[in-house]
Design a protein around this motif. Structure first.
Motif, PDB file in Angstrom:
ATOM      1  N   GLY A  63       0.648  -1.135  -0.245  1.00 14.67           N
ATOM      2  CA  GLY A  63       0.032  -0.006   0.372  1.00 14.67           C
ATOM      3  C   GLY A  63       0.819   1.134   0.258  1.00 14.67           C
ATOM      4  O   GLY A  63       0.302   2.441   0.072  1.00 14.67           O
ATOM      5  N   CYS A  64       1.851   1.450  -0.606  1.00  8.22           N
ATOM      6  CA  CYS A  64       2.560   2.650  -0.212  1.00  8.22           C
ATOM      7  C   CYS A  64       2.715   2.924  -1.623  1.00  8.22           C
ATOM      8  O   CYS A  64       3.128   2.414  -2.439  1.00  8.22           O
ATOM      9  CB  CYS A  64       4.410   1.935  -0.033  1.00  8.22           C
ATOM     10  N   LYS A  65       2.695   4.431  -1.928  1.00  8.99           N
ATOM     11  CA  LYS A  65       3.188   5.270  -3.007  1.00  8.99           C
ATOM     12  C   LYS A  65       4.444   5.235  -3.042  1.00  8.99           C
ATOM     13  O   LYS A  65       5.603   4.977  -1.876  1.00  8.99           O
ATOM     14  CB  LYS A  65       2.732   6.072  -2.799  1.00  8.99           C
ATOM     15  N   THR A  66       4.880   4.979  -4.448  1.00  4.75           N
ATOM     16  CA  THR A  66       6.603   4.739  -4.526  1.00  4.75           C
ATOM     17  C   THR A  66       6.818   6.043  -5.694  1.00  4.75           C
ATOM     18  O   THR A  66       5.838   6.564  -6.025  1.00  4.75           O
ATOM     19  CB  THR A  66       7.321   3.607  -5.707  1.00  4.75           C
ATOM     20  N   MET A  67       8.055   6.898  -5.506  1.00  3.70           N
ATOM     21  CA  MET A  67       8.186   7.959  -6.853  1.00  3.70           C
ATOM     22  C   MET A  67       9.310   7.976  -6.891  1.00  3.70           C
ATOM     23  O   MET A  67      10.645   7.923  -5.795  1.00  3.70           O
ATOM     24  CB  MET A  67       8.622   9.219  -6.203  1.00  3.70           C
ATOM     25  N   LEU A  68      10.182   8.743  -8.157  1.00  2.00           N
ATOM     26  CA  LEU A  68      11.448   8.227  -8.456  1.00  2.00           C
ATOM     27  C   LEU A  68      12.259   9.824  -8.456  1.00  2.00           C
ATOM     28  O   LEU A  68      11.114  10.689  -8.832  1.00  2.00           O
ATOM     29  CB  LEU A  68      11.621   8.199  -9.909  1.00  2.00           C
ATOM     30  N   LEU A  69      12.908  10.092  -7.441  1.00  2.00           N
ATOM     31  CA  LEU A  69      13.726  11.498  -7.990  1.00  2.00           C
ATOM     32  C   LEU A  69      15.127  11.883  -8.323  1.00  2.00           C
ATOM     33  O   LEU A  69      15.674  11.443  -6.873  1.00  2.00           O
ATOM     34  CB  LEU A  69      13.159  11.976  -6.284  1.00  2.00           C
ATOM     35  N   SER A  70      14.971  12.448  -9.232  1.00  2.00           N
ATOM     36  CA  SER A  70      16.545  12.183  -9.896  1.00  2.00           C
ATOM     37  C   SER A  70      16.759  13.337 -10.739  1.00  2.00           C
ATOM     38  O   SER A  70      16.390  14.256 -11.280  1.00  2.00           O
ATOM     39  CB  SER A  70      16.545  11.083 -11.029  1.00  2.00           C
ATOM     40  N   ASN A  71      18.119  13.996 -10.188  1.00  2.00           N
ATOM     41  CA  ASN A  71      19.006  15.002 -11.789  1.00  2.00           C
ATOM     42  C   ASN A  71      19.377  14.923 -12.975  1.00  2.00           C
ATOM     43  O   ASN A  71      19.457  15.198 -13.907  1.00  2.00           O
ATOM     44  CB  ASN A  71      20.104  15.520 -10.287  1.00  2.00           C
ATOM     45  N   ASN A  72      19.105  12.803 -13.196  1.00  2.00           N
ATOM     46  CA  ASN A  72      18.912  12.875 -14.221  1.00  2.00           C
ATOM     47  C   ASN A  72      18.120  13.293 -15.451  1.00  2.00           C
ATOM     48  O   ASN A  72      16.619  14.138 -14.939  1.00  2.00           O
ATOM     49  CB  ASN A  72      19.085  11.260 -15.015  1.00  2.00           C
ATOM     50  N   LYS A  73      18.460  12.996 -16.899  1.00  2.00           N
ATOM     51  CA  LYS A  73      17.237  13.801 -17.766  1.00  2.00           C
ATOM     52  C   LYS A  73      16.013  13.215 -17.718  1.00  2.00           C
ATOM     53  O   LYS A  73      16.100  11.053 -17.264  1.00  2.00           O
ATOM     54  CB  LYS A  73      17.984  13.404 -19.052  1.00  2.00           C
ATOM     55  N   GLU A  74      15.523  13.094 -18.591  1.00  2.00           N
ATOM     56  CA  GLU A  74      14.077  12.411 -18.736  1.00  2.00           C
ATOM     57  C   GLU A  74      14.248  10.869 -19.469  1.00  2.00           C
ATOM     58  O   GLU A  74      13.529   9.917 -18.907  1.00  2.00           O
ATOM     59  CB  GLU A  74      12.650  13.254 -19.152  1.00  2.00           C
ATOM     60  N   PRO A  75      14.523  10.631 -20.335  1.00  2.00           N
ATOM     61  CA  PRO A  75      14.738   9.452 -20.546  1.00  2.00           C
ATOM     62  C   PRO A  75      15.122   8.205 -19.869  1.00  2.00           C
ATOM     63  O   PRO A  75      14.914   7.774 -19.913  1.00  2.00           O
ATOM     64  CB  PRO A  75      15.603  10.081 -22.353  1.00  2.00           C
ATOM     65  N   ARG A  76      16.702   8.147 -19.216  1.00  2.00           N
ATOM     66  CA  ARG A  76      16.769   8.296 -18.205  1.00  2.00           C
ATOM     67  C   ARG A  76      15.584   7.664 -17.376  1.00  2.00           C
ATOM     68  O   ARG A  76      15.918   6.217 -17.202  1.00  2.00           O
ATOM     69  CB  ARG A  76      17.838   8.089 -17.810  1.00  2.00           C
ATOM     70  N   VAL A  77      14.872   8.153 -16.843  1.00  2.00           N
ATOM     71  CA  VAL A  77      14.745   8.578 -15.985  1.00  2.00           C
ATOM     72  C   VAL A  77      12.592   7.749 -16.021  1.00  2.00           C
ATOM     73  O   VAL A  77      12.580   6.890 -15.003  1.00  2.00           O
ATOM     74  CB  VAL A  77      13.610   9.340 -14.728  1.00  2.00           C
ATOM     75  N   ARG A  78      12.380   8.403 -17.347  1.00  2.00           N
ATOM     76  CA  ARG A  78      10.978   7.827 -17.705  1.00  2.00           C
ATOM     77  C   ARG A  78      11.832   6.328 -17.875  1.00  2.00           C
ATOM     78  O   ARG A  78      10.258   5.235 -17.421  1.00  2.00           O
ATOM     79  CB  ARG A  78      10.818   8.066 -19.011  1.00  2.00           C
ATOM     80  N   SER A  79      12.092   5.856 -18.840  1.00  2.00           N
ATOM     81  CA  SER A  79      12.664   4.079 -18.866  1.00  2.00           C
ATOM     82  C   SER A  79      12.534   2.946 -17.513  1.00  2.00           C
ATOM     83  O   SER A  79      12.313   2.310 -17.364  1.00  2.00           O
ATOM     84  CB  SER A  79      13.603   3.921 -19.691  1.00  2.00           C
ATOM     85  N   PHE A  80      13.459   3.788 -16.895  1.00  2.00           N
ATOM     86  CA  PHE A  80      13.196   2.984 -15.604  1.00  2.00           C
ATOM     87  C   PHE A  80      12.171   2.806 -14.510  1.00  2.00           C
ATOM     88  O   PHE A  80      11.567   2.030 -14.108  1.00  2.00           O
ATOM     89  CB  PHE A  80      14.077   3.361 -14.294  1.00  2.00           C
ATOM     90  N   ALA A  81      11.209   4.339 -15.156  1.00  2.00           N
ATOM     91  CA  ALA A  81      10.089   4.460 -14.070  1.00  2.00           C
ATOM     92  C   ALA A  81       9.686   3.577 -14.998  1.00  2.00           C
ATOM     93  O   ALA A  81       8.394   3.070 -13.827  1.00  2.00           O
ATOM     94  CB  ALA A  81       9.126   5.340 -14.118  1.00  2.00           C
ATOM     95  N   LYS A  82       8.891   3.194 -15.499  1.00  2.00           N
ATOM     96  CA  LYS A  82       8.088   2.347 -16.472  1.00  2.00           C
ATOM     97  C   LYS A  82       8.161   0.827 -16.566  1.00  2.00           C
ATOM     98  O   LYS A  82       7.774   0.112 -15.998  1.00  2.00           O
ATOM     99  CB  LYS A  82       7.670   2.264 -18.005  1.00  2.00           C
ATOM    100  N   ALA A  83       9.232   0.678 -15.846  1.00  2.00           N
ATOM    101  CA  ALA A  83      10.199  -0.586 -15.435  1.00  2.00           C
ATOM    102  C   ALA A  83       9.901  -1.345 -14.522  1.00  2.00           C
ATOM    103  O   ALA A  83       8.839  -2.301 -13.597  1.00  2.00           O
ATOM    104  CB  ALA A  83      11.774  -0.836 -15.762  1.00  2.00           C
ATOM    105  N   VAL A  84       9.619  -0.793 -13.569  1.00  2.00           N
ATOM    106  CA  VAL A  84       9.322  -0.494 -12.055  1.00  2.00           C
ATOM    107  C   VAL A  84       7.793  -0.253 -11.887  1.00  2.00           C
ATOM    108  O   VAL A  84       7.644   0.077 -10.369  1.00  2.00           O
ATOM    109  CB  VAL A  84      10.318   0.059 -11.089  1.00  2.00           C
ATOM    110  N   GLN A  85       6.924   0.513 -13.064  1.00  2.00           N
ATOM    111  CA  GLN A  85       5.525   0.847 -13.001  1.00  2.00           C
ATOM    112  C   GLN A  85       5.697   2.343 -11.396  1.00  2.00           C
ATOM    113  O   GLN A  85       5.016   1.863 -10.782  1.00  2.00           O
ATOM    114  CB  GLN A  85       4.666  -0.590 -12.644  1.00  2.00           C
ATOM    115  N   THR A  86       6.315   3.151 -11.624  1.00  2.00           N
ATOM    116  CA  THR A  86       6.221   4.308 -10.542  1.00  2.00           C
ATOM    117  C   THR A  86       5.856   5.663 -10.903  1.00  2.00           C
ATOM    118  O   THR A  86       6.737   6.160 -12.532  1.00  2.00           O
ATOM    119  CB  THR A  86       7.487   4.125  -9.126  1.00  2.00           C
ATOM    120  N   ASP A  87       5.285   6.764 -10.297  1.00  2.00           N
ATOM    121  CA  ASP A  87       6.254   7.622 -11.272  1.00  2.00           C
ATOM    122  C   ASP A  87       7.338   8.201 -10.675  1.00  2.00           C
ATOM    123  O   ASP A  87       7.484   7.871  -9.979  1.00  2.00           O
ATOM    124  CB  ASP A  87       4.675   8.556 -10.571  1.00  2.00           C
TER     125      ASP A  87
END
Length: 170
Positions: A63-87
């Motif tokens: 029941g925990c919400k998750t979020m990635l917070l990165s100083n990286n550019k969107e392509p890197r962060v978006r692909s990782f987020a998609k793979a782990v199903q998070t915002d």
């Protein structure tokens, strides 16, 4: 010296993201977890692996919400987020508070019910502490890092020396 460095001290310092007792944090009222990506969840620039995906799945089942917070550019962060199903939030400007507070707002949690996990003192942990979020520092997964991070690691060693002494581990 100790007083100068305290603002950078994590609330906890562990060997790995994957040894954190997330169930225990959930029992204590944590409802959202913000993660750095590189060297916190996977080696620098590596794609999401099965271990990371399983961790996010476990947190979501709890029941925990998750979020990635990165100083990286969107392509890197978006692909990782998609793979782990998070915002996610990219180019977050850590250690500025805006990214941390934006992540809390998007998760619908509060400072008191949010946990941050990262591997760098001067960006990840300092930003979380400045934002009023419980901060867990983990050791970097892999020693290969960009030169600007390598230089910061030397300064981190000094701060961690005083941190360990303050908690009786040094």
């Amino acid at each position: 010296m100790k007083g100068i460095f305290e603002r950078f001290y994590p609330d906890e310092y562990l060997d790995s993201t994957y040894e954190i007792d997330f169930e225990g944090f959930c029992r204590k009222g944590i409802r959202g977890v913000i993660f750095d990506i590189d060297n916190t969840l996977v080696p620098h620039d590596a794609p999401a692996d099965q271990r990371a995906a399983a961790l996010f799945e476990r947190l979501h089942r709890m029941g925990c919400k998750t979020m990635l917070l990165s100083n990286n550019k969107e392509p890197r962060v978006r692909s990782f987020a998609k793979a782990v199903q998070t915002d996610y939030l990219y180019k977050a400007g850590k250690p500025k508070r805006d990214g941390y507070l934006g992540a809390i707002k998007r998760m619908g949690t509060t400072k008191e019910t949010t946990l941050f996990v990262g591997d760098q003192l001067f960006t990840d942990i300092w930003g979380a502490k400045r934002s009023g979020i419980y901060a867990v520092l983990v050791k970097p997964i892999h020693p290969k890092e960009e030169i600007q991070i390598v230089l910061k690691r030397y300064l981190e060693k000094i701060v961690l020396h005083f941190y360990k002494k303050s908690v009786g581990k040094g």
